[in-house]
Design a protein around this motif. Structure first.
Motif: not given
Length: 382
Positions: A139-149, A239-242
């Motif tokens: 997902x990050x490679x596609x341009x999304x901001x991602x958070x792993x919890x 709000x900081x992540x997609x």
């Protein structure tokens, strides 16, 4: 993504540097264009561009093929010959022109906030952590901001990405869930490096105090509070992540209830949030799923919520092991709902990435497992 040859298309067979080939594949999928159409448009742009164009480093090039219109290909070959330009260099320049004219799309923040995905199954060893990490990277490679919890107190996700558990006496996600926090949750979030991700991939590490979470939540008298603690803790980050991906613990307790409640479909929410269930092609995975399904249905009925099943991922698959595995895979597929959205073969790339504490899409970006993660990412963003 190339299609079989047609009457008006010829097959292009050449070599491209791995990075360029990979970038083309990912970008075409991200913007929803077939590779053959992207290459066709790139060649057209190359033909009208002012020459000479910057040279592309084609060292280490690997085999690449697709289909383009026959007449266009003939003209392109003639142009390369006239310019005394190597054919693979001309094609590389064409692809670079297309990539430059099709940047990663700017992500528009959803009115309903980040999409939330839980990767869960109370059975251990089915690949929850590997799937969480690989999907987040794709997902990050596609341009999304991602958070792993990392919501599992064992902290495998944290360790696999080269980080330590949060100190037991310090701040943590659990302390934010139980009202014992000493700072802002955002201060605990770590960036995960890697050229494909730029600054888009992040991790909220685990802390071993997660082993105490179920006992602490059990002391709350109001039922609704027991299930909403994770949501309240993570909402300041939404709000900081997609995408926010939750690597769930292998349990059926309050922690899992919190993860399920967190990814429920909220009122007026656009599609995209829900649960992905990694399983294996074996009977014990099927038995474990029955228990998980009972927990999901009970939570939905008790709290009046809807949780979207994003699908099964059959992990660590090896059809060489015979009828037990192949028949079990057939059984998963026969369920129909949730559907099997991916089958990931048991290959060495993921194990090597874990061993070296390197993201899979950095360690083996062209591997079958990396492509499987990208396919899952495309499915849940479609």
């Amino acid at each position: 993504m190339a299609t079989p040859q047609t009457d008006d298309r010829d097959k292009v067979v050449t070599k491209l540097p791995p990075q360029l080939r990979r970038e083309l594949k990912i970008r075409a999928a991200t913007v929803g264009v077939d590779i053959q159409d992207a290459v066709t448009d790139g060649i057209k742009a190359w033909q009208t561009a002012v020459k000479p164009l910057p040279a592309i480093d084609v060292s280490g090039a690997q085999s690449f093929s697709t289909y383009v219109p026959s007449a266009l290909l003939a003209d392109f070959r003639a142009d390369c010959s006239e310019l005394k330009l190597a054919y693979n260099q001309g094609l590389a320049q064409s692809i670079r022109l297309w990539l430059d004219s099709h940047p990663l799309p700017q992500r528009v923040r959803r009115a309903t906030g980040a999409r939330r995905v839980a990767i869960g199954n109370q059975k251990g060893g089915v690949g929850k952590t590997a799937l969480t990490a690989g999907l987040a990277q794709a997902l990050a490679e596609m341009g999304f901001r991602v958070l792993m919890v990392d919501f599992d107190p064992q902290g495998h996700l944290t360790k696999q990405l080269g980080h330590d558990h949060l100190p037991l006496k310090g701040d943590s996600l659990v302390k934010h869930m139980t009202g014992e926090r000493s700072g802002e949750l955002a201060e605990l979030v770590l960036p995960i490096g890697g050229e494909p991700f730029e600054d888009r991939l992040h991790l909220l590490p685990a802390c071993t105090d997660g082993f105490l979470l179920d006992a602490k939540l059990a002391t709350y008298r109001e039922i609704r509070i027991k299930e909403t603690a994770l949501e309240k803790a993570l909402d300041p980050l939404a709000d900081d992540f997609d995408f926010i991906l939750v690597d769930c613990p292998p349990s059926l307790g309050y922690a899992m209830d919190n993860a399920l409640y967190y990814v429920r479909t909220r009122e007026d929410e656009e599609a995209g949030s829900g649960l992905i269930i990694p399983v294996q092609a074996e009977d014990s995975s099927a038995d474990a799923y029955v228990l998980l399904r009972e927990q999901i249905d009970a939570l939905c009925n008790d709290l009046g919520v809807d949780i979207c099943d994003l699908g099964f991922v059959v992990n660590l698959y090896d059809n060489r092991k015979g009828h037990v595995l192949t028949s079990s895979l057939d059984s998963w597929r026969s369920l129909g709902e949730p559907e099997v959205i991916a089958v990931i073969n048991d290959l060495k790339d993921q194990r090597e990435a874990v061993r070296t504490k390197t993201p899979l899409l950095v360690w083996a970006p062209d591997s079958e497992q990396a492509d499987a993660m990208r396919d899952i990412a495309r499915r849940i963003t479609a």
